[in-house]
Design an enzyme around this catalytic site. Structure first.
Site, short mmCIF file in Angstrom:
data_model
loop_
_atom_site.label_atom_id
_atom_site.label_comp_id
_atom_site.label_asym_id
_atom_site.label_seq_id
_atom_site.Cartn_x
_atom_site.Cartn_y
_atom_site.Cartn_z
N LYS A 1 78.15 39.14 36.52
CA LYS A 1 78.13 39.69 34.74
C LYS A 1 78.33 41.57 34.30
O LYS A 1 79.40 42.09 34.54
CB LYS A 1 76.54 39.10 33.95
CG LYS A 1 76.41 37.81 33.95
CD LYS A 1 75.00 37.60 32.77
CE LYS A 1 73.99 38.09 34.12
NZ LYS A 1 73.86 37.96 35.30
N ARG B 1 69.48 34.75 26.79
CA ARG B 1 69.45 33.92 27.68
C ARG B 1 68.26 32.77 27.27
O ARG B 1 68.07 31.82 28.43
CB ARG B 1 69.20 34.48 29.48
CG ARG B 1 68.67 35.20 29.44
CD ARG B 1 67.80 35.73 30.62
NE ARG B 1 68.39 37.04 31.13
CZ ARG B 1 68.43 37.83 32.08
NH1 ARG B 1 68.53 36.70 33.01
NH2 ARG B 1 69.32 38.99 32.05
N ARG C 1 73.00 43.66 47.02
CA ARG C 1 73.01 44.57 46.53
C ARG C 1 72.60 45.85 46.27
O ARG C 1 70.87 46.11 46.25
CB ARG C 1 72.60 43.89 45.04
CG ARG C 1 73.33 44.57 43.67
CD ARG C 1 73.14 44.00 42.25
NE ARG C 1 72.02 43.47 42.19
CZ ARG C 1 71.65 42.67 41.13
NH1 ARG C 1 72.48 41.72 40.33
NH2 ARG C 1 71.02 41.59 41.41
N ARG D 1 66.63 46.76 43.61
CA ARG D 1 65.90 46.21 42.39
C ARG D 1 64.35 45.63 42.77
O ARG D 1 65.15 44.99 43.87
CB ARG D 1 66.90 44.96 41.45
CG ARG D 1 66.94 46.28 40.80
CD ARG D 1 68.50 45.12 39.74
NE ARG D 1 68.45 43.85 39.85
CZ ARG D 1 69.44 42.95 38.36
NH1 ARG D 1 70.52 43.62 38.40
NH2 ARG D 1 68.24 41.73 38.32
N ARG E 1 64.71 33.45 39.84
CA ARG E 1 65.41 33.91 38.76
C ARG E 1 66.47 32.32 38.41
O ARG E 1 66.93 32.18 37.03
CB ARG E 1 65.78 35.16 38.82
CG ARG E 1 64.91 35.73 38.81
CD ARG E 1 65.59 36.86 39.66
NE ARG E 1 66.85 37.70 39.48
CZ ARG E 1 67.84 38.36 40.10
NH1 ARG E 1 66.87 39.19 41.46
NH2 ARG E 1 68.63 38.61 40.02
P1 G5P Z 1 69.07 41.28 34.67
O1 G5P Z 1 69.33 42.57 34.98
O2 G5P Z 1 70.41 41.07 33.56
P2 G5P Z 1 70.53 38.28 36.15
O3 G5P Z 1 69.54 38.34 37.13
O4 G5P Z 1 71.31 38.10 35.01
O5 G5P Z 1 69.42 39.86 36.26
P3 G5P Z 1 72.11 40.16 37.87
O6 G5P Z 1 71.29 40.12 39.33
O7 G5P Z 1 71.86 41.72 36.87
O8 G5P Z 1 71.36 38.89 36.75
P4 G5P Z 1 74.64 39.94 37.62
O9 G5P Z 1 75.52 41.42 37.25
O10 G5P Z 1 75.51 38.84 37.33
O11 G5P Z 1 73.27 40.06 38.46
O12 G5P Z 1 75.45 40.21 39.17
P5 G5P Z 1 76.22 41.64 39.83
O13 G5P Z 1 75.34 42.63 39.91
O14 G5P Z 1 77.27 41.92 38.94
O15 G5P Z 1 76.62 41.45 41.40
C1 G5P Z 1 75.73 41.09 41.89
C2 G5P Z 1 75.87 41.55 43.08
O16 G5P Z 1 76.99 40.91 43.85
C3 G5P Z 1 76.33 42.84 43.21
O17 G5P Z 1 75.59 43.79 44.61
C4 G5P Z 1 77.82 43.20 42.79
O18 G5P Z 1 78.34 44.51 44.03
C5 G5P Z 1 78.09 41.57 44.10
N1 G5P Z 1 79.44 40.94 43.55
C6 G5P Z 1 80.13 40.69 42.42
N2 G5P Z 1 81.00 40.44 43.01
C7 G5P Z 1 80.94 40.14 43.92
C8 G5P Z 1 82.17 39.16 45.37
O19 G5P Z 1 83.41 38.41 44.61
N3 G5P Z 1 81.84 38.93 46.64
C9 G5P Z 1 81.03 39.91 46.83
N4 G5P Z 1 80.28 39.18 47.95
N5 G5P Z 1 80.07 40.55 46.56
C10 G5P Z 1 79.87 40.69 44.83
O20 G5P Z 1 67.78 40.78 34.40
C11 G5P Z 1 66.55 41.27 35.44
C12 G5P Z 1 65.47 40.70 34.68
O21 G5P Z 1 65.03 41.51 33.82
C13 G5P Z 1 64.39 40.67 32.29
C14 G5P Z 1 64.52 39.14 33.66
O22 G5P Z 1 63.20 39.74 34.08
C15 G5P Z 1 65.10 39.15 34.45
O23 G5P Z 1 64.70 38.39 35.34
N6 G5P Z 1 65.05 40.19 31.51
C16 G5P Z 1 65.59 39.56 30.41
N7 G5P Z 1 64.26 38.79 29.96
C17 G5P Z 1 64.47 37.94 28.69
N8 G5P Z 1 65.18 37.91 28.02
C18 G5P Z 1 65.95 38.77 28.36
N9 G5P Z 1 67.39 37.99 28.34
C19 G5P Z 1 66.27 39.36 29.81
N10 G5P Z 1 67.36 39.79 30.47
C20 G5P Z 1 66.68 40.46 31.39
MG MG Z 2 73.50 42.19 35.77
#
Ligand code: G5P
Ligand code: MG
Length: 221
Positions: free
Chosen positions: A19, A93, A132, A165, A176
């Site tokens: 995302k 979410r 990451r 993180r 998660r």
């Molecule tokens: P977050 O911060 O919203 P998540 O779990 O929803 O966390 P996250 O982990 O941030 O989502 P993302 O943003 O979908 O994942 O992914 P990203 O960071 O872009 O990519 C992940 C990794 O893969 C990176 O290192 C990137 O460089 C790499 N990558 C990307 N594409 C590729 C690819 O094609 N190949 C490879 N090899 N690598 C790739 O929420 C965190 C916490 O906050 C709270 C909760 O506690 C949650 O757990 N929270 C909420 N609580 C309640 N309600 C809500 N709405 C909440 N929102 C957050």
């Molecule tokens: Mg994210």
């Protein structure tokens, strides 16, 4: 890309589905205010209860999270009318969050009009998370294989140190992911009923991005 009508976009997707990565790619194509609920919490959530919930992979209560996001949208004057475009990453979410946000946005005549689920095989995600690194003040994301920083351990723009993180470890990541899988279907149904839900599939962000861009171009430019 310029838009012919306002885009109010939500990116849905499992932890690590990309995302944040799609958000930065999109910002290279168009100027768009963005809000990541995770970044908002990491940057401003000084409350120890919030820090603890994140580190454990638990969700922040719906009322707290919704209040923070709506407050931030209002502060940035993004609720001021139907004319503004913006992108949400990671909020809503839960179905309850979606209902609360929908109510608020309806009162400003600015409901979400594009909800995109990033559908990435969950088997490829864990490795991404283990590699990451993030720059917390800006939300910039790196991956040691996919998009490494120019200098190891340093943010490309500021040179400041990168962090891991606290929720990017195998055990918390699984929690998660389980939570995501438990909550996603009702959320998708909510937006499908409104006729705004789309899904883009792909194993990598480079495969997904052109599909996301085409979807936006076809519907909003
Ligand atoms: P977050 O911060 O919203 P998540 O779990 O929803 O966390 P996250 O982990 O941030 O989502 P993302 O943003 O979908 O994942 O992914 P990203 O960071 O872009 O990519 C992940 C990794 O893969 C990176 O290192 C990137 O460089 C790499 N990558 C990307 N594409 C590729 C690819 O094609 N190949 C490879 N090899 N690598 C790739 O929420 C965190 C916490 O906050 C709270 C909760 O506690 C949650 O757990 N929270 C909420 N609580 C309640 N309600 C809500 N709405 C909440 N929102 C957050
Ligand atoms: Mg994210």
């Amino acid at each position: 890309m310029s838009l012919s009508r306002p885009l109010r976009l939500l990116l849905l997707g499992a932890p690590g589905s990309g995302k944040g990565t799609q958000t930065s790619k999109l910002l290279k194509e168009m100027s768009l205010p963005t809000l990541s609920s995770g970044d908002l919490l990491r940057q401003h959530g000084d409350d120890p209860k919030i820090k603890q919930a994140i580190a454990r992979g638990e969700l922040i209560p719906d009322d707290v999270m919704t209040g923070m996001v709506i407050g931030d949208l209002a502060r940035r004057q993004l609720l001021a009318g139907a004319g503004k475009s913006w992108l949400l990453d990671g909020f809503p979410r839960t179905l309850n969050q979606a209902v609360l946000l929908d109510k608020e946005l309806s009162s400003h005549d600015s409901k979400l009009n594009c909800v995109v689920e990033l559908n990435v095989p969950q088997s490829v995600i864990l490795e991404r998370i283990e590699n990451r690194w993030v720059h917390i003040p800006s939300g910039r994301i790196y991956n040691l294989q996919y998009n490494p920083p120019k200098v190891a351990g340093q943010d490309d723009v500021t040179g400041e140190p990168l962090s891991k993180r606290p929720d990017d470890n195998v055990e918390v990541f699984q929690r998660r992911l389980d939570k995501y899988n438990e909550l996603i279907e009702p959320l998708k149904q909510f937006y499908a009923k409104q006729g705004v839900l789309h899904t883009v599939d792909g194993e990598t962000s480079d495969i997904i991005f052109p599909k996301l861009l085409k979807l936006i171009r076809d519907n909003f430019s």
